[in-house]
Design a protein around this motif. Structure first.
Motif, mmCIF file in Angstrom:
data_model
loop_
_atom_site.group_PDB
_atom_site.id
_atom_site.type_symbol
_atom_site.label_atom_id
_atom_site.label_comp_id
_atom_site.label_asym_id
_atom_site.label_seq_id
_atom_site.Cartn_x
_atom_site.Cartn_y
_atom_site.Cartn_z
ATOM 1 N N ARG A 1 0.838 -1.210 0.000
ATOM 2 C CA ARG A 1 0.000 0.000 0.000
ATOM 3 C C ARG A 1 0.870 1.256 0.000
ATOM 4 N NH1 ARG A 1 -4.859 -1.307 4.363
ATOM 5 N NH2 ARG A 1 -6.204 -2.431 2.905
ATOM 6 N N LEU A 2 1.917 1.239 0.834
ATOM 7 C CA LEU A 2 2.813 2.391 0.894
ATOM 8 C C LEU A 2 3.512 2.592 -0.442
ATOM 9 C CD1 LEU A 2 4.168 4.620 2.531
ATOM 10 C CD2 LEU A 2 5.845 2.930 3.323
ATOM 11 N N LEU A 3 3.945 1.510 -1.071
ATOM 12 C CA LEU A 3 4.595 1.607 -2.375
ATOM 13 C C LEU A 3 3.638 2.163 -3.420
ATOM 14 C CD1 LEU A 3 6.964 1.086 -4.277
ATOM 15 C CD2 LEU A 3 6.173 -1.284 -4.515
ATOM 16 N N GLU A 4 2.390 1.728 -3.375
ATOM 17 C CA GLU A 4 1.391 2.226 -4.325
ATOM 18 C C GLU A 4 1.194 3.734 -4.179
ATOM 19 O OE1 GLU A 4 -3.356 1.567 -5.433
ATOM 20 O OE2 GLU A 4 -2.398 0.327 -3.906
ATOM 21 N N ILE A 5 1.149 4.197 -2.922
ATOM 22 C CA ILE A 5 1.005 5.628 -2.671
ATOM 23 C C ILE A 5 2.233 6.376 -3.180
ATOM 24 C CG2 ILE A 5 0.961 7.365 -0.831
ATOM 25 C CD1 ILE A 5 -0.825 5.442 0.760
ATOM 26 N N ALA A 6 3.425 5.834 -2.906
ATOM 27 C CA ALA A 6 4.663 6.479 -3.349
ATOM 28 C C ALA A 6 4.739 6.557 -4.870
ATOM 29 C CB ALA A 6 5.868 5.726 -2.790
ATOM 30 N N LEU A 7 4.332 5.493 -5.556
ATOM 31 C CA LEU A 7 4.351 5.488 -7.022
ATOM 32 C C LEU A 7 3.383 6.525 -7.584
ATOM 33 C CD1 LEU A 7 4.526 1.638 -7.692
ATOM 34 C CD2 LEU A 7 6.308 3.323 -8.193
ATOM 35 N N ALA A 8 2.213 6.648 -6.944
ATOM 36 C CA ALA A 8 1.243 7.643 -7.400
ATOM 37 C C ALA A 8 1.779 9.057 -7.214
ATOM 38 C CB ALA A 8 -0.075 7.470 -6.641
ATOM 39 N N MET A 9 2.481 9.302 -6.101
ATOM 40 C CA MET A 9 3.070 10.618 -5.855
ATOM 41 C C MET A 9 4.215 10.880 -6.827
ATOM 42 S SD MET A 9 1.383 12.130 -3.410
ATOM 43 C CE MET A 9 2.423 13.338 -2.572
ATOM 44 N N ARG A 10 5.009 9.845 -7.133
ATOM 45 C CA ARG A 10 6.095 10.014 -8.111
ATOM 46 C C ARG A 10 5.531 10.360 -9.477
ATOM 47 N NH1 ARG A 10 8.218 4.897 -10.951
ATOM 48 N NH2 ARG A 10 6.124 5.302 -11.728
ATOM 49 N N ASP A 11 4.483 9.637 -9.897
ATOM 50 C CA ASP A 11 3.887 9.888 -11.206
ATOM 51 C C ASP A 11 3.322 11.306 -11.307
ATOM 52 O OD1 ASP A 11 4.563 7.322 -11.869
ATOM 53 O OD2 ASP A 11 2.552 6.484 -11.578
ATOM 54 N N ALA A 12 2.760 11.791 -10.179
ATOM 55 C CA ALA A 12 2.201 13.151 -10.165
ATOM 56 C C ALA A 12 3.284 14.195 -9.885
ATOM 57 C CB ALA A 12 1.100 13.248 -9.111
ATOM 58 N N TRP A 13 4.500 13.737 -9.625
ATOM 59 C CA TRP A 13 5.649 14.592 -9.286
ATOM 60 C C TRP A 13 5.316 15.494 -8.089
ATOM 61 C CZ3 TRP A 13 10.067 12.951 -10.579
ATOM 62 C CH2 TRP A 13 11.205 13.754 -10.498
ATOM 63 N N LEU A 14 4.964 14.803 -6.980
ATOM 64 C CA LEU A 14 4.623 15.475 -5.734
ATOM 65 C C LEU A 14 5.461 14.873 -4.605
ATOM 66 C CD1 LEU A 14 0.723 15.356 -6.044
ATOM 67 C CD2 LEU A 14 2.186 17.344 -6.506
ATOM 68 N N PRO A 15 5.810 15.655 -3.587
ATOM 69 C CA PRO A 15 6.583 15.130 -2.454
ATOM 70 C C PRO A 15 5.697 14.382 -1.457
ATOM 71 C CG PRO A 15 6.236 17.487 -2.189
ATOM 72 C CD PRO A 15 5.654 17.124 -3.528
ATOM 73 N N LEU A 16 6.248 13.315 -0.874
ATOM 74 C CA LEU A 16 5.533 12.476 0.078
ATOM 75 C C LEU A 16 6.344 12.372 1.366
ATOM 76 C CD1 LEU A 16 3.280 10.357 0.791
ATOM 77 C CD2 LEU A 16 4.792 8.626 -0.228
ATOM 78 N N THR A 17 5.679 12.559 2.494
ATOM 79 C CA THR A 17 6.333 12.459 3.800
ATOM 80 C C THR A 17 5.659 11.382 4.626
ATOM 81 O OG1 THR A 17 6.895 14.823 3.810
ATOM 82 C CG2 THR A 17 6.939 13.685 5.927
ATOM 83 N N VAL A 18 6.441 10.495 5.223
ATOM 84 C CA VAL A 18 5.917 9.528 6.190
ATOM 85 C C VAL A 18 5.953 10.202 7.553
ATOM 86 C CG1 VAL A 18 6.274 7.320 7.331
ATOM 87 C CG2 VAL A 18 6.602 7.514 4.864
ATOM 88 N N ASP A 19 4.796 10.358 8.162
ATOM 89 C CA ASP A 19 4.693 11.064 9.433
ATOM 90 C C ASP A 19 5.246 10.211 10.571
ATOM 91 O OD1 ASP A 19 4.110 13.136 11.100
ATOM 92 O OD2 ASP A 19 2.004 13.285 10.539
#
Length: 376
Positions: free
Chosen positions: A282-300
């Motif tokens: 699930r985390l990888l899926e979220i990260a891939l979606a953020m990469r594709d949208a070229w957006l930064p992702l932070t794990v809280d």
């Protein structure tokens, strides 16, 4: 800034995390002494710090009117006073109480126990003094103390109280909303994005997260995962198509923060193997979606006793070849934790080994809620 170079590294080549774990049981007195030694600044550094601090304070004071005087209210009713604690507890509790009767009883029990008169006239803010008058009146009006049937004045006061309850409740709810807006930018991602426009025009950058998320059941985890996916789509639509897909552009675009404990109902160290099999995809899926949208992702950040578990899930993501060339994946580091410096050193080693940059958000943190409760 040029686009980040692709650099693929095996997870086995990443630095060991033993030093982070060792710091958990470090002697606090020795640790504090070492931190004090590291915190000594040169004259040049002190001058830079002083200049920056003066500029920040000056800007805060200059923008005080823009906040509607809420900063003055928070200053007067801070956590150092009993009344400030009462108000903040009431603000948080009222958000979770759906029915009017329970809210009325809470307001009566909370407001009636505060010494509001001692705050009157201590602030130069009209908002603060008007609010204090309201709290004083509320403490007198909302009174459910038992009265004898033949006590005419008591009966009249009770009648006024019963008549005024809805008005008092609505006034307090509105006051709590005003307070809440200082900390919560919106109730939905769409509202938050709309409210962020003014700040973005001033040069602010935003990372959106959901407050209070924590999965207790598989259904909770599914729901939070869906909300994260919906938020990614909304943020991507708001940010628009990336122009150059450069690292500079990446970190100028709005981002998303996720909590790993929201993606699985059994976020416990004893469940690490299960979490790697069920949560990591699930985390990888979220990260891939953020990469594709070229957006930064932070794990809280999670509670202090979950740090090693979080790193066990984050580590393979930092080495995953599917995310090569995207330096948008980072994490929040709890600065008050004994493991803060070893963790930052480890992240620097991971970044160097992988030829990448890892965004770090420093938070006060060191969430030891569980440990406090266990000790009590």
């Amino acid at each position: 800034m040029a686009e980040a170079k692709r650099h693929i590294v095996s997870a086995a080549c990443l630095p060991d995390r033993a030093s982070i774990s060792k710091a958990l049981l470090a002697d606090e007195e020795r640790l504090v002494e070492s931190l004090i030694a590291k915190a000594r600044f040169s004259a040049v550094e002190r001058n830079r710090i002083e200049t920056l601090a003066i500029g920040l304070v000056g800007a805060a004071r200059a923008g005080r009117k823009e906040g509607g005087g809420v900063d003055s209210f928070l200053h007067e009713y801070g956590l150092s006073s009993e009344e400030g604690v009462l108000l903040l507890c009431l603000a948080e509790a009222l958000l979770r109480i759906p029915d009017a009767a329970t809210a009325d009883r809470l307001i009566a029990g909370t407001i009636g126990s505060g010494d509001w008169a001692r705050h009157l006239g201590r602030s130069d803010s009209i908002l603060v003094n008007a609010s204090t008058w309201g709290l004083m009146l509320t403490g007198r009006i909302v009174d459910w103390s038992a009265k004898r049937p033949d006590d005419l004045s008591g009966m009249v006061q009770h009648l006024i109280a019963r008549t005024g309850e809805p008005l008092v409740r609505q006034a307090l709810r509105q006051a709590m909303r005003i307070l809440g807006k200082q900390f919560v930018i919106g109730e939905t991602i769409e509202e938050a994005l709309a409210n962020a426009r003014a700040g973005e025009a001033l040069g602010y950058r935003f990372s959106f997260d959901m407050l209070g998320e924590a999965a207790r059941t598989a259904e909770d985890a599914e729901r939070y995962n869906s909300r994260y996916v919906e938020a990614i789509e909304a943020i991507a639509d708001y940010a628009g198509h990336p122009m150059a897909r450069s690292e500079r552009e990446l970190h100028e675009r709005p981002g998303l923060s996720v909590k790993l404990s929201a993606l699985h109902p059994r976020y416990q160290p004893a469940q690490e193997a299960r979490l790697k099999a069920e949560l990591y995809p699930r985390l990888l899926e979220i990260a891939l979606a953020m990469r594709d949208a070229w957006l930064p992702l932070t794990v809280d950040a999670e509670e202090a006793d979950k740090l090693d578990l979080s790193l066990a899930l984050i580590e393979p993501l930092l080495a995953d070849p599917k995310l090569a060339g995207w330096n948008g994946f980072g994490l929040a580091v709890q600065a008050y934790s004994k493991r803060a410096l070893p963790l930052i050193d480890w992240l620097a080693g991971v970044a160097e080994a992988g030829g990448r940059r890892i965004p770090v958000r420093l938070v006060k943190g060191a969430y030891w809620d569980n440990e406090i409760k266990w000790a009590q």
